[in-house]
Scaffold this motif. Structure first.
Motif, short mmCIF file in Angstrom:
data_model
loop_
_atom_site.label_atom_id
_atom_site.label_comp_id
_atom_site.label_asym_id
_atom_site.label_seq_id
_atom_site.Cartn_x
_atom_site.Cartn_y
_atom_site.Cartn_z
N ALA A 46 0.97 -1.34 -0.13
CA ALA A 46 -0.11 0.11 0.05
C ALA A 46 0.88 1.25 0.07
CB ALA A 46 -0.77 0.19 1.40
N GLN A 47 0.44 2.31 -0.81
CA GLN A 47 1.01 3.60 -0.51
C GLN A 47 -0.15 4.78 -0.26
OE1 GLN A 47 2.74 4.22 -4.30
NE2 GLN A 47 4.63 3.11 -3.77
N HIS A 48 0.10 5.59 0.62
CA HIS A 48 -0.88 6.44 1.03
C HIS A 48 -0.15 8.01 1.44
CE1 HIS A 48 -4.08 3.43 2.32
NE2 HIS A 48 -2.93 2.44 2.66
N MET A 49 -1.12 8.87 1.15
CA MET A 49 -0.92 10.29 1.33
C MET A 49 -1.77 10.89 2.52
SD MET A 49 1.31 12.83 0.38
CE MET A 49 1.82 12.39 -1.19
N VAL A 50 -1.42 11.45 3.42
CA VAL A 50 -2.39 11.97 4.50
C VAL A 50 -1.94 13.50 4.61
CG1 VAL A 50 -2.51 9.87 5.78
CG2 VAL A 50 -0.73 11.56 6.38
N HIS A 51 -3.15 14.25 5.12
CA HIS A 51 -2.92 15.84 5.31
C HIS A 51 -3.75 15.85 6.44
CE1 HIS A 51 -2.62 16.54 0.88
NE2 HIS A 51 -1.95 17.51 1.33
N VAL A 52 -2.92 15.54 7.73
CA VAL A 52 -3.55 15.73 8.94
C VAL A 52 -2.59 16.58 9.79
CG1 VAL A 52 -4.99 13.82 8.99
CG2 VAL A 52 -2.51 13.39 9.80
N ASN A 103 0.77 23.18 2.26
CA ASN A 103 0.20 22.22 3.24
C ASN A 103 1.19 21.14 3.66
OD1 ASN A 103 -2.54 23.45 3.05
ND2 ASN A 103 -2.61 22.06 1.08
N GLN A 104 1.28 20.83 4.81
CA GLN A 104 2.26 19.76 5.08
C GLN A 104 1.57 18.32 5.00
OE1 GLN A 104 5.66 20.09 6.53
NE2 GLN A 104 4.85 22.26 5.69
N ARG A 105 2.36 17.57 4.19
CA ARG A 105 1.69 16.10 3.70
C ARG A 105 2.76 14.99 4.24
NH1 ARG A 105 1.57 16.57 -2.76
NH2 ARG A 105 3.81 16.63 -3.01
N THR A 106 2.40 13.79 4.40
CA THR A 106 2.91 12.70 4.85
C THR A 106 2.58 11.71 3.80
OG1 THR A 106 3.18 13.49 7.14
CG2 THR A 106 3.72 11.02 6.54
N PHE A 107 3.82 11.14 3.21
CA PHE A 107 3.51 9.79 2.38
C PHE A 107 4.09 8.66 3.39
CE2 PHE A 107 5.84 7.05 -0.17
CZ PHE A 107 5.04 6.25 -0.91
#
Length: 316
Positions: free
Chosen positions: A20-26, A59-63
């Motif tokens: 899986a690969q995910h990107m989050v904006h939290v 924005n700060q995003r985490t992959f």
């Protein structure tokens, strides 16, 4: 005001996910009305790779990627943010010269005109088309010569008054035009409708994701995990002489309008808001998205709590 935000997203898969690969904006960001004091992001199972970057909107995003089979994925974001009350919408003679028609003409393309970064928020986006139905709904709020901020406030109030907030009345991918036609929706729909109205009149508008402090009923304890993400709108206006921009990239300022709660301000709708990210619409700032191999059907659970830190001390 000090606010702690707990945001937990859990996926339970019917069969194992292989990769899986995910990107989050939290991850909250520093703004004129808030300062991030602490932020942690925990992913279970532990990712094989993880990185944090700043996207094109600031924005700060985490992959992160998962390379081993798993049947559950949990992402926990824990943030401590200091907020302050926003300034009211300006109403000085200089700002009152910024009619909505003047703003529309300012951002309209003209050969040789200096570039204004706000122009990228004029166009249709995946969840927000430009449409005559939006323009028709907005026009009663946009009298000839009305200052742009006064007109935007009138539009916000019209959406708040004439549309019905109803949980589960729409899906995440319900078109904004459908929500407008049926006259009901949730905060995401109200934000998309307001953005569609503004852009259809030629005015730049952004989608803002975040959280809002809610109060439990009198005499009742705060329910952990019972809150939700929130969404509102920011509207652009060029600066009159002597005013300061929100961002060095802009020749103007962004003013925040929350049609769900009929609240607005310069930099934020209120001290009880926490901003996560801004974009053209929800698709730019969705809390979590990704691709998986395997997994079949899944169960999604989201729990959000926004509260003063003292109320959550036992969870530290």
């Amino acid at each position: 005001m000090l606010l702690r935000v707990l945001h937990t997203t859990t996926y339970g898969y019917q069969s194992s996910v292989n990769m899986a690969q995910h990107m989050v904006h939290v991850s909250p960001v520093d703004t004129p009305c808030q300062r991030v004091l602490a932020h942690t992001l925990r992913v279970t199972p532990e990712p094989a790779a993880r990185s944090q970057t700043t996207d094109v909107f600031g924005n700060q995003r985490t992959f992160f990627s998962l390379q081993a089979p798993h049947d559950t994925l949990r992402v926990d974001a824990d943030s401590l943010v200091e907020t302050r009350a926003p300034a009211s919408l300006p109403d000085s003679p200089a700002w009152r010269t910024q009619s909505w028609e003047r703003v529309r003409n300012h951002v309209h393309y003209r050969k040789g005109a200096p570039y204004d970064a706000a122009c990228e928020f004029l166009f249709a986006s995946p969840h927000v088309p430009r449409d005559d139905a939006f323009a028709a709904f907005a026009r009663p709020a946009f009298a000839t010569g009305l200052p742009v901020l006064e007109a935007a406030r009138a539009l916000m109030t019209r959406i708040h008054t004439e549309l019905t907030y109803e949980s589960a009345s729409t899906e995440v991918n319900t078109p904004a035009l459908t929500a407008l036609e049926q006259g009901k929706g949730v905060c995401q729909d109200f934000a998309h409708i307001m953005i569609g109205c503004l852009r259809s009149l030629g005015l730049p508008a952004r989608y803002v994701s975040g959280y809002l402090l809610t109060q439990p009923p009198p005499g009742k304890p705060r329910l952990i995990g019972a809150d939700a993400s929130h969404a509102w709108v920011s509207v652009y206006a060029p600066l009159p002489a002597g005013a300061e921009a929100d961002d060095d990239r802009d020749a103007g300022a962004w003013f925040h309008f929350d049609p769900t709660n009929d609240r607005c301000g310069w930099g934020s709708p209120g001290e009880d808001y926490v901003q996560l990210a801004t974009g053209r619409d929800f698709s730019d700032v969705s809390p979590m998205r990704g691709v998986i191999q395997g997994g079949a059907n899944h169960r999604l659970s989201v729990a959000v709590t926004v509260a003063p830190p003292g109320e959550l001390a036992s969870l530290a």
